[in-house]
Motif scaffolding. Structure first.
Motif, PDB file in Angstrom:
ATOM      1  N   LEU A 283       1.019  -1.794  -0.189  1.00 25.49           N
ATOM      2  CA  LEU A 283      -0.309   0.337  -0.108  1.00 25.49           C
ATOM      3  C   LEU A 283       0.850   1.298   0.091  1.00 25.49           C
ATOM      4  CD1 LEU A 283      -2.856  -1.096   3.064  1.00 25.49           C
ATOM      5  CD2 LEU A 283      -3.008  -0.996  -0.101  1.00 25.49           C
ATOM      6  N   SER A 284       1.631   1.379  -1.243  1.00 25.67           N
ATOM      7  CA  SER A 284       2.587   2.049  -0.899  1.00 25.67           C
ATOM      8  C   SER A 284       2.301   4.141  -1.413  1.00 25.67           C
ATOM      9  CB  SER A 284       3.825   2.454  -2.121  1.00 25.67           C
ATOM     10  OG  SER A 284       2.969   1.802  -2.977  1.00 25.67           O
ATOM     11  N   HIS A 285       1.373   4.104  -1.882  1.00 29.00           N
ATOM     12  CA  HIS A 285       0.542   5.089  -1.977  1.00 29.00           C
ATOM     13  C   HIS A 285      -0.260   5.684  -1.701  1.00 29.00           C
ATOM     14  CE1 HIS A 285       4.603   5.969  -4.352  1.00 29.00           C
ATOM     15  NE2 HIS A 285       4.632   5.116  -5.658  1.00 29.00           N
ATOM     16  N   ASP A 286      -1.132   4.717  -0.923  1.00 31.91           N
ATOM     17  CA  ASP A 286      -2.378   5.245  -0.204  1.00 31.91           C
ATOM     18  C   ASP A 286      -1.882   6.552   1.154  1.00 31.91           C
ATOM     19  OD1 ASP A 286      -4.278   4.935   1.874  1.00 31.91           O
ATOM     20  OD2 ASP A 286      -5.554   4.099   0.423  1.00 31.91           O
ATOM     21  N   VAL A 287      -2.818   7.794   0.403  1.00 30.41           N
ATOM     22  CA  VAL A 287      -2.650   8.935   1.656  1.00 30.41           C
ATOM     23  C   VAL A 287      -2.265   8.900   3.351  1.00 30.41           C
ATOM     24  CG1 VAL A 287      -3.322  11.326   1.454  1.00 30.41           C
ATOM     25  CG2 VAL A 287      -3.232  10.624  -0.408  1.00 30.41           C
ATOM     26  N   VAL A 288      -3.717   7.536   3.368  1.00 32.80           N
ATOM     27  CA  VAL A 288      -3.721   7.791   4.908  1.00 32.80           C
ATOM     28  C   VAL A 288      -3.135   6.467   5.513  1.00 32.80           C
ATOM     29  CG1 VAL A 288      -5.124   6.905   6.541  1.00 32.80           C
ATOM     30  CG2 VAL A 288      -6.161   7.755   3.839  1.00 32.80           C
ATOM     31  N   VAL A 289      -2.181   5.606   4.772  1.00 32.19           N
ATOM     32  CA  VAL A 289      -1.061   4.642   5.575  1.00 32.19           C
ATOM     33  C   VAL A 289      -0.186   5.867   5.329  1.00 32.19           C
ATOM     34  CG1 VAL A 289       0.303   2.743   4.676  1.00 32.19           C
ATOM     35  CG2 VAL A 289      -2.825   2.825   4.313  1.00 32.19           C
ATOM     36  N   MET A 290       0.134   6.476   4.314  1.00 34.93           N
ATOM     37  CA  MET A 290       1.562   7.422   4.421  1.00 34.93           C
ATOM     38  C   MET A 290       1.669   8.556   5.316  1.00 34.93           C
ATOM     39  SD  MET A 290       2.335   8.216   0.171  1.00 34.93           S
ATOM     40  CE  MET A 290       0.646   9.136  -0.221  1.00 34.93           C
ATOM     41  N   THR A 291       0.366   8.916   6.240  1.00 33.54           N
ATOM     42  CA  THR A 291      -0.519  10.088   7.076  1.00 33.54           C
ATOM     43  C   THR A 291       0.114   8.906   8.728  1.00 33.54           C
ATOM     44  OG1 THR A 291      -1.857  11.182   5.215  1.00 33.54           O
ATOM     45  CG2 THR A 291      -0.930  11.508   8.039  1.00 33.54           C
ATOM     46  N   VAL A 292      -0.370   8.258   8.365  1.00 34.06           N
ATOM     47  CA  VAL A 292      -0.032   7.138  10.266  1.00 34.06           C
ATOM     48  C   VAL A 292       1.287   6.789   9.649  1.00 34.06           C
ATOM     49  CG1 VAL A 292      -0.770   4.704   8.722  1.00 34.06           C
ATOM     50  CG2 VAL A 292      -1.541   5.766  11.124  1.00 34.06           C
ATOM     51  N   LYS A 293       1.915   5.787   8.702  1.00 34.23           N
ATOM     52  CA  LYS A 293       3.529   5.303   8.478  1.00 34.23           C
ATOM     53  C   LYS A 293       4.385   6.735   8.817  1.00 34.23           C
ATOM     54  CE  LYS A 293       5.456   3.568   5.500  1.00 34.23           C
ATOM     55  NZ  LYS A 293       5.818   2.611   3.858  1.00 34.23           N
ATOM     56  N   LEU A 294       3.932   8.296   8.908  1.00 32.09           N
ATOM     57  CA  LEU A 294       4.606   8.942   9.485  1.00 32.09           C
ATOM     58  C   LEU A 294       4.291   9.416  10.730  1.00 32.09           C
ATOM     59  CD1 LEU A 294       4.695  11.902   6.814  1.00 32.09           C
ATOM     60  CD2 LEU A 294       6.584  10.519   7.730  1.00 32.09           C
ATOM     61  N   CYS A 295       2.454   9.053  11.283  1.00 33.01           N
ATOM     62  CA  CYS A 295       2.958   9.099  12.744  1.00 33.01           C
ATOM     63  C   CYS A 295       2.904   7.748  13.744  1.00 33.01           C
ATOM     64  CB  CYS A 295       1.385   8.981  12.871  1.00 33.01           C
ATOM     65  SG  CYS A 295       0.551  10.613  11.908  1.00 33.01           S
ATOM     66  N   ILE A 296       3.528   6.528  13.361  1.00 30.19           N
ATOM     67  CA  ILE A 296       3.808   5.997  14.115  1.00 30.19           C
ATOM     68  C   ILE A 296       5.220   5.640  14.299  1.00 30.19           C
ATOM     69  CG2 ILE A 296       4.493   3.919  11.856  1.00 30.19           C
ATOM     70  CD1 ILE A 296       2.788   2.966  15.384  1.00 30.19           C
ATOM     71  N   LEU A 297       5.604   6.931  13.300  1.00 29.26           N
ATOM     72  CA  LEU A 297       7.456   6.957  13.557  1.00 29.26           C
ATOM     73  C   LEU A 297       7.587   7.849  14.506  1.00 29.26           C
ATOM     74  CD1 LEU A 297       8.664   6.578   9.592  1.00 29.26           C
ATOM     75  CD2 LEU A 297       8.708   5.310  11.203  1.00 29.26           C
ATOM     76  N   PHE A 298       7.113   9.022  14.268  1.00 29.69           N
ATOM     77  CA  PHE A 298       7.129   9.981  14.824  1.00 29.69           C
ATOM     78  C   PHE A 298       6.787   9.564  16.598  1.00 29.69           C
ATOM     79  CE2 PHE A 298       5.743  14.232  17.151  1.00 29.69           C
ATOM     80  CZ  PHE A 298       6.925  14.555  17.157  1.00 29.69           C
ATOM     81  N   ALA A 299       5.842   8.556  16.547  1.00 33.70           N
ATOM     82  CA  ALA A 299       5.724   8.384  17.785  1.00 33.70           C
ATOM     83  C   ALA A 299       6.710   7.289  18.553  1.00 33.70           C
ATOM     84  CB  ALA A 299       4.431   7.241  17.721  1.00 33.70           C
ATOM     85  N   VAL A 300       7.092   6.426  17.402  1.00 42.13           N
ATOM     86  CA  VAL A 300       7.926   5.227  18.261  1.00 42.13           C
ATOM     87  C   VAL A 300       9.342   6.684  18.412  1.00 42.13           C
ATOM     88  CG1 VAL A 300      10.259   4.201  17.479  1.00 42.13           C
ATOM     89  CG2 VAL A 300       7.673   3.734  16.745  1.00 42.13           C
ATOM     90  N   LEU A 301       9.344   7.404  18.219  1.00 40.94           N
ATOM     91  CA  LEU A 301      10.862   8.797  17.942  1.00 40.94           C
ATOM     92  C   LEU A 301      10.528   9.134  19.169  1.00 40.94           C
ATOM     93  CD1 LEU A 301      13.331  10.070  17.489  1.00 40.94           C
ATOM     94  CD2 LEU A 301      11.630  12.480  15.845  1.00 40.94           C
ATOM     95  N   LEU A 302       9.300   9.423  19.796  1.00 40.95           N
ATOM     96  CA  LEU A 302       8.795   9.953  20.647  1.00 40.95           C
ATOM     97  C   LEU A 302       9.663   9.288  22.290  1.00 40.95           C
ATOM     98  CD1 LEU A 302       5.957  12.228  20.617  1.00 40.95           C
ATOM     99  CD2 LEU A 302       8.780  13.098  21.079  1.00 40.95           C
ATOM    100  N   THR A 303       9.429   7.378  21.686  1.00 39.05           N
ATOM    101  CA  THR A 303       9.270   7.301  22.700  1.00 39.05           C
ATOM    102  C   THR A 303      10.964   6.998  23.286  1.00 39.05           C
ATOM    103  OG1 THR A 303       8.393   5.352  22.160  1.00 39.05           O
ATOM    104  CG2 THR A 303       9.349   4.146  23.966  1.00 39.05           C
ATOM    105  N   VAL A 304      12.077   7.382  22.595  1.00 42.53           N
ATOM    106  CA  VAL A 304      13.333   7.216  22.918  1.00 42.53           C
ATOM    107  C   VAL A 304      13.613   8.246  23.831  1.00 42.53           C
ATOM    108  CG1 VAL A 304      15.875   7.137  21.650  1.00 42.53           C
ATOM    109  CG2 VAL A 304      13.752   6.581  20.035  1.00 42.53           C
ATOM    110  N   PRO A 305      14.045   9.527  23.623  1.00 42.36           N
ATOM    111  CA  PRO A 305      13.996  10.358  25.542  1.00 42.36           C
ATOM    112  C   PRO A 305      13.968   9.672  26.241  1.00 42.36           C
ATOM    113  CG  PRO A 305      13.546  11.129  22.915  1.00 42.36           C
ATOM    114  CD  PRO A 305      12.593  10.097  22.581  1.00 42.36           C
ATOM    115  N   LEU A 306      12.052   9.277  26.067  1.00 42.78           N
ATOM    116  CA  LEU A 306      12.329   8.790  27.614  1.00 42.78           C
ATOM    117  C   LEU A 306      12.514   7.192  27.874  1.00 42.78           C
ATOM    118  CD1 LEU A 306       9.585   8.462  29.541  1.00 42.78           C
ATOM    119  CD2 LEU A 306       8.336   7.114  28.284  1.00 42.78           C
TER     120      LEU A 306
END
Length: 416
Positions: A283-306
């Protein structure tokens, strides 16, 4: 009988009772103790932000491997295993909080010191360092692998030579510009607001996404962050912190189950060991999927400082427990941890290796083995009491799961 709650200086291991402030003020206090007493009188971190922080500690990259587990164990088997690990994780936190009340300390490392002396403290600190480094490096590995692909899906044409599509370059920029500054914050409570963002991003991922026990153990590990959050909780008490824990684990369980189920229903037998790979592939070019991928990556990123907080504290307590707090040392330890996890993220090829080894060894120790073992050692209750029997079951379960999982992982490596 439960001891009174007090504050604990994570850098030095000092316990300051809050029931006798007059006596504390009558003595000649060092600057660190004076600052700690002043901090204890501050309002503290709210219940809600504490829940978000704890959920952020629980829900990291583990959420990306659970759909793969469900595909291999079935819905009923997955549900049973996930619920079992969640309940045992909650019970082990209950034992940790009980021991903190009894011993009047709020440090996992010092529980090891109380139970088995200096060797116990060093083993706990070393386990925390290894586990947290493994966790942070696995999160950054996801960022390095998936962020360039997520950005590329929003672009047209060939941009492969540009720096913002190079995983290693993006990883270094993110660690310097986001992870390192957040990790330098003096209190874990400051991350409550970023943790709330992480929670909503995880929920978005769970609703859109249309090695079993090691991955689940890795997914519910929050024990190294429990006690720092406990220290900064508003109106701290064992019951209030247990409620924070139960709420965080229950919400995490719900999001884990939804994301794993919908992820499995999206790909069925084509589920990847790391779920985002499936979205990139099918599902490489689905807009919703692309958006949620960025969201999950940002969520994972914010776990690292914790996760930096318990890792840095473990390093400090292992090597610098007899020294006063120093911002220079604080900075250098954070920098060293950042460099280590970036190097691991660059050179570790498969995230399942990190999940498996870390989950089967250090995670099972911190969730199951250490709480059960320490409670059996420190509690004065009769061995046939319910709590001690529960601690014994927790200990045996952790030993069996850890050894069995490691044996399977090693056997799998030999076959490959």
């Amino acid at each position: 009988m439960e001891a009174s709650w007090g504050s604990f200086n994570a850098e030095r291991g000092w316990y300051v009772s809050v029931q006798q402030p007059e006596e504390a003020e009558a003595e000649e206090l060092s600057p660190l103790l004076s600052n700690e007493l002043h901090r204890q009188r501050s309002p503290g971190v709210s219940f809600g932000l504490s829940v978000f922080n704890l959920m952020n500690a629980i829900m990291g990259s583990g959420i990306l491997g659970l759909a793969y587990v469900l595909a291999n164990t079935g819905v009923f088997g997955f549900s049973f295993l996930l619920l079992t690990v969640a309940l045992l994780a909650s019970y082990s936190v209950h034992l940790l909080l009980s021991m903190c009340i009894q011993t009047a300390v709020t440090s996992y490392e010092d529980l090891g010191l109380f139970a088995f002396g200096l060797p116990g403290k060093l083993v706990v600190a070393g386990t925390i360092i290894i586990q947290n480094i493994g966790a942070m490096s696995s999160y950054l590995l996801i960022i390095k692998t998936e962020l360039p692909a997520a950005i590329a899906e929003f672009l047209t044409g060939d941009y492969s030579r540009y720096w913002y599509l190079d995983g290693q370059t993006l990883l270094i920029i993110i660690c310097v510009g986001i992870v390192f500054p957040l990790a330098l914050l003096p209190k874990i409570g400051f991350l409550g607001y970023t943790s709330s963002l992480s929670f909503f991003f995880m929920m978005f991922f769970a609703l859109v996404s249309a090695y079993a026990l090691p991955t689940m153990a890795f997914s519910f590990l929050c024990h190294t962050s429990i006690l720092p959050i406990y220290c900064e909780l508003q109106s701290p008490s064992k019951k209030r912190m247990q409620n924070v824990t139960n709420t965080a684990i229950a919400l995490s369980f719900l999001i884990y189950f939804i994301s794993a189920l919908f992820g499995y229903l999206t790909f069925y037998d084509k589920v990847e060991s790391e779920l985002l790979k499936g979205y990139s592939k099918y599902l490489s070019h689905d807009v919703v999927v692309m958006t949620v991928k960025l969201c999950i990556l940002f969520a994972v990123l914010l776990t690292v400082p914790l996760i930096h907080f318990p890792a840095r504290k473990a390093v400090t307590m292992m090597f610098f427990s007899n020294f006063p707090f120093s911002w220079i040392r604080h900075f250098l330890i954070t920098l060293a941890l950042n460099i280590i996890i970036v190097l691991l993220a660059i050179y570790v090829p498969d995230i399942r290796n990190v999940f498996g080894v870390v989950g089967a060894s250090t995670s099972t120790c911190l969730i199951f083995i250490f709480p059960g073992l320490f409670y059996l050692k420190l509690s004065r209750e009769d061995f046939l009491s319910w709590k001690k029997l529960g601690a014994f079951v927790l200990l045996i379960f952790g030993i069996l799961v850890g050894n069995f999982s490691l044996a399977l992982i090693i056997f799998d490596w030999i076959n490959k």
